[in-house]
Structure formats: structure tokens, C-alpha cells
Design an enzyme around this catalytic site. Sequence first.
Site, PDB file in Angstrom:
ATOM      1  CB  CYS A  23      -0.893  -0.019   1.234  1.00 15.51           C
ATOM      2  SG  CYS A  23      -2.006   1.375   1.342  1.00 15.51           S
ATOM      3  N   PRO A  24       0.548   2.225  -0.793  1.00 18.98           N
ATOM      4  CG  PRO A  24       0.517   4.494  -1.522  1.00 18.98           C
ATOM      5  CD  PRO A  24       1.336   3.473  -0.722  1.00 18.98           C
TER       6      PRO A  24
END
Length: 85
Positions: A23-24
Amino acid sequence: MTDSTLESIPQPTLVVDAKGLRCPLPILKAKKALTGLQAGDVLEVQTTDHSALRDFQAFCKQTGNPLLLQKEEDEVTYHYLARRA
């Protein structure tokens, strides 16, 4: 998988391999891919980050792109999103 399971999996227009990314980055790759799709097209994103389940649920809720299906198979999670109209 049974035949009925295979039939319920949406046919993707485009597949994004985000395995190994944290992430992201999977969300950013999905966002970029969605811009090139037409309304109703299906995007399949493959991830290995465990937080991606929640991340894609939140992303779809925020952007209005329907989350059609999420399924886990071995260490990979498959996310199927439809491009919003």
C-alpha cells in the site's frame, strides 16, 4: 474450482499484476488502469498485500467504481472492479 464458481468470476477487460507491492501502490496502479477503461469494463487487480482487501473496499466506496468480487487463492487476492459510468 467448480464450473459454477468459474461462471461467477467476472471476465476482466484488463489485468493488473500488483503482486509484491505494498500500500498504496496497488491502489495507485488500479486508479491509473481504470482511467483507460470504458464504463462497465472490468479490471482485475492481483495483490499479495494483506491490507489490500480493506484498501480496495474503501477505494471503491470513495470513487464509486463497483467492487464486483474479491477472492483469495493461495497467497494472491484477486479484486474485480467495474469502471463507473
